[in-house]
Design a protein around this motif. Structure first.
Motif, PDB file in Angstrom:
ATOM      1  N   ARG A 106       4.216  12.946  -0.039  1.00 43.35           N
ATOM      2  CA  ARG A 106       4.234  14.405   0.159  1.00 43.35           C
ATOM      3  C   ARG A 106       5.841  14.505   0.072  1.00 43.35           C
ATOM      4  N   ARG A 107       6.617  13.613   0.002  1.00 38.49           N
ATOM      5  CA  ARG A 107       8.418  13.345  -0.758  1.00 38.49           C
ATOM      6  C   ARG A 107       8.419  12.858  -2.119  1.00 38.49           C
ATOM      7  N   SER A 108       7.466  12.407  -2.099  1.00 30.23           N
ATOM      8  CA  SER A 108       7.198  11.479  -3.381  1.00 30.23           C
ATOM      9  C   SER A 108       6.531  12.648  -4.212  1.00 30.23           C
ATOM     10  N   ALA A 109       5.911  13.815  -4.254  1.00 31.19           N
ATOM     11  CA  ALA A 109       4.624  14.758  -5.065  1.00 31.19           C
ATOM     12  C   ALA A 109       5.818  14.884  -6.015  1.00 31.19           C
ATOM     13  N   VAL A 110       5.257  15.390  -6.923  1.00 31.25           N
ATOM     14  CA  VAL A 110       6.489  16.014  -8.054  1.00 31.25           C
ATOM     15  C   VAL A 110       5.597  17.601  -7.272  1.00 31.25           C
ATOM     16  N   GLY A 111       5.484  18.113  -7.295  1.00 26.55           N
ATOM     17  CA  GLY A 111       5.219  19.188  -6.352  1.00 26.55           C
ATOM     18  C   GLY A 111       4.745  19.497  -5.694  1.00 26.55           C
ATOM     19  N   PRO A 112       3.340  20.599  -4.833  1.00 25.43           N
ATOM     20  CA  PRO A 112       2.903  20.781  -3.800  1.00 25.43           C
ATOM     21  C   PRO A 112       1.416  20.303  -4.615  1.00 25.43           C
ATOM     22  N   ALA A 113       0.185  19.871  -3.631  1.00 24.75           N
ATOM     23  CA  ALA A 113      -0.750  19.484  -4.020  1.00 24.75           C
ATOM     24  C   ALA A 113      -1.404  21.123  -4.468  1.00 24.75           C
TER      25      ALA A 113
ATOM     26  N   GLY B 133       0.832  -0.668  -0.310  1.00 25.28           N
ATOM     27  CA  GLY B 133       0.302  -0.016   0.021  1.00 25.28           C
ATOM     28  C   GLY B 133       0.658   1.492  -0.124  1.00 25.28           C
ATOM     29  N   ALA B 134       1.762   1.601   0.560  1.00 24.96           N
ATOM     30  CA  ALA B 134       2.878   2.183   0.460  1.00 24.96           C
ATOM     31  C   ALA B 134       3.607   3.242  -0.590  1.00 24.96           C
ATOM     32  N   ALA B 135       3.899   1.725  -0.984  1.00 19.38           N
ATOM     33  CA  ALA B 135       4.433   2.129  -2.658  1.00 19.38           C
ATOM     34  C   ALA B 135       3.453   1.877  -3.561  1.00 19.38           C
ATOM     35  N   ILE B 136       2.295   2.088  -3.208  1.00 16.45           N
ATOM     36  CA  ILE B 136       1.332   2.466  -4.223  1.00 16.45           C
ATOM     37  C   ILE B 136       1.495   4.118  -4.534  1.00 16.45           C
ATOM     38  N   ALA B 137       0.797   4.444  -3.126  1.00 18.73           N
ATOM     39  CA  ALA B 137       1.003   5.544  -2.563  1.00 18.73           C
ATOM     40  C   ALA B 137       1.494   6.535  -3.088  1.00 18.73           C
ATOM     41  N   ALA B 138       3.010   6.162  -2.561  1.00 18.03           N
ATOM     42  CA  ALA B 138       4.477   6.868  -3.148  1.00 18.03           C
ATOM     43  C   ALA B 138       4.358   6.816  -4.616  1.00 18.03           C
ATOM     44  N   LEU B 139       3.915   6.303  -5.380  1.00 23.18           N
ATOM     45  CA  LEU B 139       3.641   5.386  -7.303  1.00 23.18           C
ATOM     46  C   LEU B 139       2.768   7.143  -7.839  1.00 23.18           C
ATOM     47  N   LEU B 140       1.578   6.766  -7.218  1.00 31.68           N
ATOM     48  CA  LEU B 140       0.703   7.855  -8.043  1.00 31.68           C
ATOM     49  C   LEU B 140       0.985   8.922  -7.064  1.00 31.68           C
ATOM     50  N   SER B 141       1.460   9.517  -6.038  1.00 31.80           N
ATOM     51  CA  SER B 141       1.527  10.799  -5.831  1.00 31.80           C
ATOM     52  C   SER B 141       2.685  12.014  -6.252  1.00 31.80           C
ATOM     53  N   GLY B 142       3.869   9.984  -6.993  1.00 27.58           N
ATOM     54  CA  GLY B 142       5.275  10.606  -7.511  1.00 27.58           C
ATOM     55  C   GLY B 142       4.878  11.055  -9.069  1.00 27.58           C
ATOM     56  N   SER B 143       3.880  10.434  -9.308  1.00 31.50           N
ATOM     57  CA  SER B 143       2.850   9.981 -10.825  1.00 31.50           C
ATOM     58  C   SER B 143       2.051  11.685 -11.157  1.00 31.50           C
ATOM     59  N   GLY B 144       1.783  11.997 -10.108  1.00 32.04           N
ATOM     60  CA  GLY B 144       1.560  13.179 -10.515  1.00 32.04           C
ATOM     61  C   GLY B 144       0.060  13.730 -10.002  1.00 32.04           C
ATOM     62  N   VAL B 145      -0.776  12.700  -9.298  1.00 25.85           N
ATOM     63  CA  VAL B 145      -2.038  12.857  -8.456  1.00 25.85           C
ATOM     64  C   VAL B 145      -1.851  13.451  -7.577  1.00 25.85           C
TER      65      VAL B 145
END
Length: 396
Positions: free
Chosen positions: A193-200, A142-154
């Motif tokens: 937050r660390r994985s995010a491409v930019g601020p939400a 689950g944590a990896a999925i969340a990081a991937l989605l965040s890093g993909s721009g969601v």
């Protein structure tokens, strides 16, 4: 229009008169016959010229304007042309975020290959910023999925889980070793937050899109919007206990079925990876359909399932790190495909792979007539219409 040959597709001459764009069978396209003038014109399609300037420069190559328009249209119909200015206002806003766009160049290249229309890749990448996805579970998967989605721009990725992070939760791409002893949900939020491409994006950026009822990609906005923010586009169910994915409890999905919220299951149980089904409420089989169908095949299944669900919960999960990472990657890819407007192969189906051979196999899951979700109440033709309507909505 400022046409550009999609740079993600490699070019090669198959002979003196034929150009092939793309390497793989899924996306390769052959163009021919191509004479010297046409080959020279292709070099002009780099996104720096509008059609009027292209027609003017093509005259020097002895290519008349109508022939230029026909060639550009043929290339666009074949999915080979992008438009560096297309995509709408959300795409324009993303173009101005050079820090974000530079990091997501590979994602944009992938989307441009998958979605043939000019500007379709950037439009979908921009639309992801206004989406809200909830991940249920903050373990290795689950944590990896969340990081991937965040890093993909969601734009908004929420993670729900209880308890404190343990050493067995730590994984590359997931919770770090420093998270051990912290609340799982807190550690997962920090990971997102660390994985995010930019601020939400701020609520005001997405309120207009949420009010419209669809995302920029065409994915319906479902569920209640909180504080003016977007409703849920998708729930990913990835609990630490893989039994809740292999044999999900229908009661846990009742609110999603009632609200029409799509949800995708993913996890690992007994060294077996499971991704799917992606449930479209009322259109595809749900957890209840899965449970009823299994009980039809095996009358002893409900008895055993009750024992497994009520048994000891402190057993060590057989969740190999490599398999957990593969499941997380596959689940995130299917989730993103859905958010981008497609119906991935997990729609109404489940993919499984067991160690050590890792032979991924798909099992279609039919809607059950006795399930409360109502999907089984449709005839085959009606259910096909439901899916076609969902696909048309997402495709925009």
């Amino acid at each position: 229009m400022h046409p550009m040959l999609k740079p993600a597709l490699r070019r090669a001459w198959r002979g003196r008169n034929t150009v092939q764009f793309g390497v793989t069978r899924a996306h390769a396209v052959k163009l021919g016959p191509v004479d010297i003038a046409t080959g020279s014109f292709l070099e002009l399609l780099d996104g720096t010229r509008g059609l009027p300037l292209l027609r003017e420069e093509a005259r020097a190559l002895d290519l008349p304007g109508p022939q230029v328009d026909t060639l550009v249209r043929r290339l666009a119909d074949a999915g080979l042309i992008d438009d560096v200015r297309a995509g709408g206002p959300e795409a324009d806003a993303l173009r101005n975020r050079t820090d974000v766009l530079e990091r997501q160049r590979p994602d944009l290249a992938s989307l441009s290959v998958v979605h043939p229309e000019p500007g379709g890749g950037l439009r979908r990448l921009a639309a992801r910023r206004s989406m809200r996805v909830q991940v249920r579970g903050a373990g290795r998967v689950g944590a990896a999925i969340a990081a991937l989605l965040s890093g993909s721009g969601v734009g908004r990725v929420e993670v729900l889980d209880g308890g404190l992070a343990e050493p067995s939760d730590v994984a590359p791409g997931g919770l770090p070793a420093t998270a051990v002893g912290e609340r799982r949900d807190t550690a997962a939020r920090q990971l997102v937050r660390r994985s995010a491409v930019g601020p939400a994006p701020r609520a005001t950026e997405t309120a207009g899109t949420a009010a419209a009822g669809t995302r920029g990609s065409g994915v319906p906005v479902l569920g209640d919007a909180a504080n003016g923010g977007p409703g849920l586009s998708l729930v990913v169910v990835a609990p630490r206990d893989g039994l809740a994915v292999y044999a999900p409890d229908p009661r846990a999905a009742e609110s999603w079925i009632a609200s029409g919220i799509p949800h995708l299951y993913a996890g690992v149980i007994e060294a077996t990876g499971v991704v799917g089904p992606l449930v479209l409420p009322g259109g595809t089989a749900c957890a209840g359909c899965l449970e009823l169908a299994r009980a039809d095949r095996d009358p002893q299944w409900p008895r055993m399932l009750a024992q497994w669900r009520s048994g000891r919960r402190n057993a060590v999960q057989a969740c190999d790190l490599g398999l957990a990472t593969a499941v997380a990657g596959l689940a995130a890819a299917h989730a993103l495909a859905f958010l981008d407007g497609e119906l991935p192969a997990t729609t109404g189906a489940r993919w499984e792979a067991a160690l050590p051979l890792l032979d991924w196999r798909s099992e279609q899951i039919g809607a059950h007539l006795g399930c409360f979700c109502g999907a089984g109440g449709h005839t085959v033709g009606e259910r096909t219409s439901v899916l076609d309507a969902a696909h048309d909505t997402m495709a925009g």
